[in-house]
Design an enzyme around this catalytic site. Structure first.
Site, PDB file in Angstrom:
ATOM      1  N   SER A 146     -18.325  57.093  21.926  1.00  0.00           N
ATOM      2  CA  SER A 146     -16.849  56.371  21.859  1.00  0.00           C
ATOM      3  C   SER A 146     -16.542  55.775  23.011  1.00  0.00           C
ATOM      4  CB  SER A 146     -16.158  57.992  21.603  1.00  0.00           C
ATOM      5  OG  SER A 146     -14.827  57.782  21.736  1.00  0.00           O
ATOM      6  N   GLY A 147     -15.787  54.515  22.617  1.00  0.00           N
ATOM      7  CA  GLY A 147     -15.221  53.425  23.464  1.00  0.00           C
ATOM      8  C   GLY A 147     -16.350  52.647  24.068  1.00  0.00           C
ATOM      9  N   THR A 179     -15.986  49.356  17.387  1.00  0.00           N
ATOM     10  CA  THR A 179     -14.680  48.544  16.578  1.00  0.00           C
ATOM     11  C   THR A 179     -14.649  47.077  17.086  1.00  0.00           C
ATOM     12  OG1 THR A 179     -14.061  50.841  16.189  1.00  0.00           O
ATOM     13  CG2 THR A 179     -12.316  48.911  15.610  1.00  0.00           C
ATOM     14  N   ASN A 198     -11.018  56.937  24.574  1.00  0.00           N
ATOM     15  CA  ASN A 198     -10.758  55.924  24.235  1.00  0.00           C
ATOM     16  C   ASN A 198      -9.335  55.581  23.497  1.00  0.00           C
ATOM     17  OD1 ASN A 198     -10.711  53.427  22.932  1.00  0.00           O
ATOM     18  ND2 ASN A 198     -12.589  53.721  21.439  1.00  0.00           N
ATOM     19  N   SER A 248      -9.499  55.097  19.454  1.00  0.00           N
ATOM     20  CA  SER A 248     -10.694  55.603  19.016  1.00  0.00           C
ATOM     21  C   SER A 248     -10.417  55.655  17.560  1.00  0.00           C
ATOM     22  CB  SER A 248     -10.864  57.092  19.656  1.00  0.00           C
ATOM     23  OG  SER A 248     -12.132  57.490  19.231  1.00  0.00           O
ATOM     24  N   SER A 249     -11.739  55.490  16.715  1.00  0.00           N
ATOM     25  CA  SER A 249     -11.644  55.347  15.496  1.00  0.00           C
ATOM     26  C   SER A 249     -11.900  56.861  14.963  1.00  0.00           C
ATOM     27  CB  SER A 249     -12.820  54.682  14.714  1.00  0.00           C
ATOM     28  OG  SER A 249     -12.884  53.371  15.408  1.00  0.00           O
ATOM     29  N   GLY A 289     -18.539  57.365  17.236  1.00  0.00           N
ATOM     30  CA  GLY A 289     -19.934  57.269  18.148  1.00  0.00           C
ATOM     31  C   GLY A 289     -20.080  58.810  18.487  1.00  0.00           C
ATOM     32  N   GLU A 312     -20.252  62.053  20.450  1.00  0.00           N
ATOM     33  CA  GLU A 312     -19.066  62.695  21.120  1.00  0.00           C
ATOM     34  C   GLU A 312     -19.355  63.998  21.698  1.00  0.00           C
ATOM     35  OE1 GLU A 312     -15.167  60.917  18.918  1.00  0.00           O
ATOM     36  OE2 GLU A 312     -15.500  63.168  18.795  1.00  0.00           O
TER      37      GLU A 312
HETATM   38  N1  LIG Z   1     -15.953  42.773  23.729  1.00  0.00           N
HETATM   39  C1  LIG Z   1     -14.723  43.341  24.254  1.00  0.00           C
HETATM   40  N2  LIG Z   1     -14.351  42.570  25.196  1.00  0.00           N
HETATM   41  C2  LIG Z   1     -12.970  43.094  25.921  1.00  0.00           C
HETATM   42  N3  LIG Z   1     -12.818  44.530  25.897  1.00  0.00           N
HETATM   43  C3  LIG Z   1     -13.530  45.188  25.039  1.00  0.00           C
HETATM   44  C4  LIG Z   1     -14.575  44.714  24.277  1.00  0.00           C
HETATM   45  N4  LIG Z   1     -14.980  45.683  23.567  1.00  0.00           N
HETATM   46  C5  LIG Z   1     -14.379  46.874  23.772  1.00  0.00           C
HETATM   47  N5  LIG Z   1     -13.556  46.544  24.627  1.00  0.00           N
HETATM   48  C6  LIG Z   1     -12.264  47.734  25.067  1.00  0.00           C
HETATM   49  O1  LIG Z   1     -12.746  48.910  24.844  1.00  0.00           O
HETATM   50  C7  LIG Z   1     -12.057  49.557  24.152  1.00  0.00           C
HETATM   51  C8  LIG Z   1     -12.899  50.412  23.333  1.00  0.00           C
HETATM   52  O2  LIG Z   1     -13.456  49.685  22.218  1.00  0.00           O
HETATM   53  P1  LIG Z   1     -13.805  50.336  20.869  1.00  0.00           P
HETATM   54  O3  LIG Z   1     -12.547  50.832  20.287  1.00  0.00           O
HETATM   55  O4  LIG Z   1     -14.473  49.005  20.068  1.00  0.00           O
HETATM   56  O5  LIG Z   1     -14.657  51.467  21.077  1.00  0.00           O
HETATM   57  P2  LIG Z   1     -15.328  52.212  19.794  1.00  0.00           P
HETATM   58  O6  LIG Z   1     -17.052  51.975  20.242  1.00  0.00           O
HETATM   59  O7  LIG Z   1     -15.181  51.758  18.475  1.00  0.00           O
HETATM   60  O8  LIG Z   1     -14.927  53.847  20.195  1.00  0.00           O
HETATM   61  P3  LIG Z   1     -14.900  54.874  19.018  1.00  0.00           P
HETATM   62  O9  LIG Z   1     -16.082  55.576  18.654  1.00  0.00           O
HETATM   63  O10 LIG Z   1     -13.954  56.018  19.831  1.00  0.00           O
HETATM   64  O11 LIG Z   1     -14.034  54.247  18.069  1.00  0.00           O
HETATM   65  C9  LIG Z   1     -11.162  48.490  23.259  1.00  0.00           C
HETATM   66  O12 LIG Z   1      -9.770  49.034  22.794  1.00  0.00           O
HETATM   67  C10 LIG Z   1     -11.013  47.236  24.317  1.00  0.00           C
HETATM   68  O13 LIG Z   1     -10.125  47.527  25.188  1.00  0.00           O
HETATM   69 MG   LIG Z   2     -14.036  52.398  17.050  1.00  0.00          MG
END
Ligand SMILES: Nc1ncnc2c1ncn2[C@@H]1O[C@H](COP(=O)(O)OP(=O)(O)OP(=O)(O)O)[C@@H](O)[C@H]1O
Ligand SMILES: [Mg+2]
Length: 1034
Positions: free
Chosen positions: A147-148, A152, A197, A200-201, A423, A425
């Site tokens: 997660s994070g 996404t 996050n 977070s999705s 992801g 957790e």
């Molecule tokens: N390529 C990137 N460039 C800039 N910031 C990023 C990038 N990837 C992620 N982030 C930052 O990290 C945060 C978390 O990313 P994201 O929401 O994609 O995580 P996730 O893997 O989907 O987590 P979860 O499993 O909780 O959904 C985003 O809101 C953004 O602020």
């Molecule tokens: Mg996500």
């Protein structure tokens, strides 16, 4: 000493030749002369060291985890967040905006070979796209990480890449917009701030992007996985509910909030304050609200009002307070119920009763039993979760309808699937949701192991190269522990949920201990050794996941798995007047006696289906890594990263990749890139590709142990061999440039001689062109001559004079036909055929019609077929016989016209309100006409008044005369009677007067006269007079 400069671009690195931007490199090359190669190689290696290697397979010390992490660290410090392991992309979340996602960057990756540019998410996207186009195989991109880690964000970048770089027409543009806009909507309803996050999705998402034969995105489809519904009613400290609630409250217009009965402060709502952080600095709910509203419009949404009513009603539900005596709860304030009744479109008092009572069936009788305070609160929360969860699924379906690829003419499309799923957790307290999420990650890891190993092995096999197997941890044992039939944790949980008696979360824990107690990946407090016992609660079980140990608290497991909603609450929702809720709560659910599958079993089945979908496609992987737990830019927490590298299996992935060969390339690509390094292959190799590559590598001095030649590819074992070749290429480019420069100098000195040569060349070329033009003219004249002759002889038997013409006419008819085929069965157009093709044309026309009829029939649903059959009978009965028949045609027949009640199709086939006229005084009486398989029943408010068997005949002794009925749906009613009684030929239509039998030989008469409105009354002559509008539309 020559200096090699590196120009860093944020996506990776480009090694430039000496001189600013390489413009004066020829001059420098001259200076370095022959020992330039060595100098270049050394400086190049130093430079690479500084920014690490862009593909881990090129890491010399590839078994060392420390070297792996050091490489990541070096690159991360330089904002180089992407690195490959072969074709797998490792991505480290930068937690800051890097200027690497511009249109220019997209262009740089478009149509370029994976390895020719520095690693990037766009390279993965482009590679999948090109594989789909060239190999015609469906692709999928699997994005994983905790997660994070940036899953996404990565999936959004891929979608943007396709939206911008793929070809588009106007219609495709709409689809692209909708694909992009589906994200903010789904994130508003399915994402939330968690400790890990801020966005977070809380649901899993698999999205298919569909491309037509031109490579344009023409549609999409989303499958959602298990939304974390418990968040609607409860959030851990530091976490929030789903974004949409806060967006509505912060961004909603004054009028809207007033209509919904909401106040502009999240603090007023019990469901929004459980985590104690309704406001977060990194989130701008107000502007996000605007984005979501706009996105809903782009998607073509017109149920905004109903949707927001539901969101608001969940907030009101959260504020419903209970009081009263301990044993029987009552609602202490009317305000919420008043709003709820309006917003949900239900009856307030019925809702109140359902929120405080439970319906029990004892000895066949329904009783309402009061709920105590705790039961009432959980019934209320269950309703909130069900309403929100089902609305979310409805929303996904709605988006799918708007993304659906509707063009029937090109049904075939290729697909790229994007998987962005929650992801792995680990929280302080982990519950049923974390159990499901982590189980899902186990399954994905399993797939990753299978596919990466399998594809590697397959490649060696296909190329005829011996393969050395690599040891790796196979997490199948954990997947089995969770999902195995009868013995797995999910089966045991289901068993406890379905078992009558005193099953509870703790009996579930005991059952687990009895059944899987000895499993190496399972521990409980009772089974643990002294040290583990200290960190485990008595209500917990621990799973040793591939990604680490997680303690799950069993509290709530049974309830969450059962996911039940009291029957009377369901009954209330079924009666809702809210259009969305009527689709979410189906009436059939109430009559369905079968217990629905539990949440875990449904999830298990949906994951199995997902695995099938993914296995059927060519996968690409993005492995996301989170650099620190504090969401900070520039912080590289080595311990945290090492842990992720370990459980993502990146070292194993690298070993597998390197066990064979570090680098492989198709012969043509390899030869194209390095052919300038060998005089025999430069400028072009004429023989077989494999021989060319063999000649080239021998010339370069490759030792036999350094490489292998497969059927279509060269495999290079060590990275340093490749580096040496790359460096030699750099040097060669400079020396080639020097030669060109020298050549240019020589050319300019001999300009005069050059001019003479060029005049001669021009003259020769003009001659060639003139000859070609003359030849084309001759051909054209011949064709015209043959055509004219053919036209003159067109009515003669086939002969050399007319064969060209006749063939041409046939060909043009068929081509014309191909372009102008009828579009549907009603389209009777057909191009006129030439005389010779009349018969064939007739055959083709019939075939085409049959084909259209066949495909139309194939698409017809059973319900529609039934409807059409009834309409056919109605047509036989009434067409050209009854005035208002044409108006009745477009109105669909239904099975009941009695208000708000469904009928059981096994017993009743039709029900309609009618007016029965007394046979003597013609007094009108409201009745219901019910048709069963054997008789027609006339009832009054559920009481049977008269039964008429369809087999009844006038000779029957019990015959008591005809029945006079008036129906507002006469065509539908008579058609149904004719079908039920199988008396299609016994319907008489009379628009003047009709006689009927009153009983015992007496007759009555009904006179029909046209008029402006319907009037039925006894006339002075004792007849029943019916005045009916001539063309009413009933
Ligand atoms: N390529 C990137 N460039 C800039 N910031 C990023 C990038 N990837 C992620 N982030 C930052 O990290 C945060 C978390 O990313 P994201 O929401 O994609 O995580 P996730 O893997 O989907 O987590 P979860 O499993 O909780 O959904 C985003 O809101 C953004 O602020
Ligand atoms: Mg996500």
């Amino acid at each position: 000493m020559m200096e090699l400069k590196i120009q860093l671009i944020p996506t990776g690195e480009i090694i430039l030749p000496p001189g600013k931007n390489g413009e004066n490199f020829c001059h420098n090359c001259k200076v370095v002369a022959s020992d330039g190669v060595r100098a270049m190689m050394e400086s190049a290696l130093t430079a690479r060291d500084r920014v690490g290697v862009q593909d881990f397979v090129l890491l010399e010390n590839y078994t060392s985890e420390a070297a792996f992490i050091e490489n990541l660290r070096k690159r991360f410090k330089e904002n180089l967040i992407y690195t490959y392991i072969g074709s797998v992309l490792v991505s480290v979340n930068p937690y800051k905006d890097l200027e690497i996602y511009t249109k220019n960057h997209m262009e740089r990756y478009r149509g370029v070979n994976f390895y020719e540019v520095s690693p990037h998410i766009y390279a993965v996207a482009d590679n999948s796209y090109r594989s789909m186009r060239t190999e015609g195989k469906d692709q999928c991109i699997l994005i994983s990480g905790e997660s994070g880690a940036g899953k996404t964000e990565a999936s959004k970048k891929i979608l943007q890449y396709y939206a911008i770089t793929c070809p588009a027409s106007e219609q495709v543009q709409t689809v692209k917009d909708r694909l992009l806009q589906s994200n903010p909507v789904l994130e508003a309803f399915g994402n939330a701030k968690t400790l890990r996050n801020d966005n977070s999705s809380r649901f899993g998402k698999y999205m298919d992007i569909q491309f037509d034969f031109k490579g344009a995105p023409v549609g999409g489809h989303i499958i959602n996985y298990l939304l974390e519904k418990s968040r609607v009613v409860h959030q851990n400290h530091g976490e929030r509910n789903f974004h949409i609630f806060y967006q509505l409250i912060e961004g909603g217009e004054e009028d809207l909030l007033r209509r919904l009965g909401l106040e502009r402060s999240p603090l007023q709502y019990q469901y929004l304050v459980k985590g104690n952080c309704p406001k977060v600095s990194s989130i701008n709910d107000r502007s996000d609200w605007k984005v979501v509203r706009k996105a809903l419009t782009v998607i073509g949404f017109n149920e905004d009002e109903e949707l927001l009513n539901i969101i608001a009603s969940v907030l009101h539900l959260g504020n419903v307070q209970y009081g009263g005596e301990e044993g029987s709860a009552c609602i202490t304030s009317d305000t919420q119920i008043k709003y709820l009744a309006r917003l949900l479109g239900v009856n307030g008092s019925v809702l109140t009763e359902a929120l405080t009572h439970k319906k029990i069936i004892a000895k066949g009788e329904e009783l309402m039993s009061p709920l105590n305070l705790e039961q009432a609160s959980s019934a209320r929360d269950a309703l909130s979760k069900a309403v929100y969860g089902r609305t979310f699924t409805w929303l996904v379906n709605k988006i799918n309808a708007s993304l659906a690829y509707t063009d029937d003419s090109h049904k075939h499309y290729s697909v790229i699937g994007l998987l962005d799923i929650y992801g792995f957790e680990v929280f302080q307290h982990n519950s049923f949701e974390q159990f499901c999420i982590n189980y899902c990650n186990e399954k994905l890891q399993q797939l990753f192991i299978e596919l990466t190993l399998k594809s590697e092995q397959e490649e060696y096999e296909a190329e005829g190269i011996t393969w050395e197997p690599v040891q790796y941890f196979n997490n199948k044992i954990i997947c089995d522990l969770v999902e195995e039939k009868f013995k797995g944790i999910i089966s045991i949980l289901d068993e406890e949920c379905l078992r009558p008696g005193d099953a509870s979360d703790f009996t579930f824990l005991e059952k687990l201990e009895d059944t899987v107690g000895g499993h190496p990946h399972f521990v409980t407090h009772k089974l643990a050794d002294g040290k583990t016992r200290k960190v485990m609660g008595r209500e917990e079980f621990r799973l040793l996941h591939y990604a680490g140990e997680v303690n799950y608290n069993v509290n709530g497991f049974l309830d969450k798995n059962n996911d039940l909603l009291f029957r009377n609450l369901k009954e209330v929702m079924v009666m809702s007047e809210n259009n969305i809720l009527t689709q979410c709560f189906d009436r059939e659910e109430l009559s369905d006696k079968k217990r629905p599958d539990t949440a875990a079993t449904q999830f298990k089945a949906s994951l199995a289906k997902l695995m099938e979908i993914l296995m059927s496609k060519e996968p690409s992987y993005v492995r996301c890594i989170k650099p620190n737990d504090s969401k900070q830019a520039g912080r590289f927490d080595e311990v945290l990263i090492r842990h992720q590298v370990k459980y993502l299996g990146l070292m194993e992935n690298l070993r597998v990749r390197r066990a064979g060969f570090a680098y492989r390339r198709r012969y043509e690509v390899f030869l194209q890139r390095y052919k300038s390094l060998c005089p025999d292959t430069w400028p072009n190799w004429q023989g077989k590709l494999a021989d060319g590559v063999s000649t080239l590598v021998k010339h370069l001095g490759y030792k036999p142990e350094e490489y292998k030649l497969g059927r279509s590819k060269i495999f290079i074992r060590f990275p340093k061999t490749l580096f040496a070749t790359e460096d030699a290429l750099e040097t060669r480019k400079h020396s080639l440039a020097t030669k060109l420069q020298a050549g240019w100098k020589g050319y300019s000195q001999n300009l005069f001689v050059g001019l003479k040569v060029s005049i001669a060349v021009q003259a020769w070329w003009r001659g060639i062109l003139a000859k070609r033009r003359a030849q084309r003219r001759r051909q054209a004249a011949n064709t015209i001559r043959r055509f004219v002759k053919g036209f003159i002889y067109r009515h003669k038997e086939r002969c050399p004079e007319n064969e060209y013409f006749l063939d041409y006419v046939r060909y043009s008819f068929l081509m014309n036909l191909r372009r102008n085929l009828p579009k549907n069965v009603l389209d009777k157009s057909w191009p006129t055929p030439p005389a010779a093709l009349k018969e064939a044309s007739e055959h083709l026309r019939k075939l085409c019609m049959q084909n259209m009829v066949w495909s139309y029939c194939k698409k017809i649903s059973p319900e529609w077929k039934h409807q059409m059959e009834q309409k056919m009978i109605a047509s036989e009965l009434f067409k050209d016989k009854k005035d208002n028949y044409p108006q009745s045609v477009p109105k669909l027949f239904v099975s009941t016209r009695l208000n708000g009640e469904d009928i059981n199709p096994k017993v009743l086939q039709y029900a309609v309100p009618v007016t029965k006229y007394d046979r003597k005084g013609y007094k009108p009486r409201p009745r219901q006409l019910l048709l069963t398989g054997s008789s027609a029943i006339i009832a009054e408010e559920g009481k049977l008044k008269q039964r008429i068997d369809y087999g009844f005949s006038l000779c029957d002794v019990s015959f008591q005369g005809d029945v006079v009925l008036q129906s507002d749906h006469v065509i539908e009613t008579l058609t149904k009677i004719a079908i039920c009684a199988e008396k299609i030929n016994n319907i008489n239509i009379n628009q003047g007067s009709i006689k009927f039998t009153v009983g015992q030989g007496k007759e009555g008469i009904i006179d029909f006269t046209p008029g402006s409105e319907l009037l039925v009354a006894k006339a002075k002559n004792g007849h029943l007079s019916v005045t009916a509008p001539r063309l009413n539309s009933r």
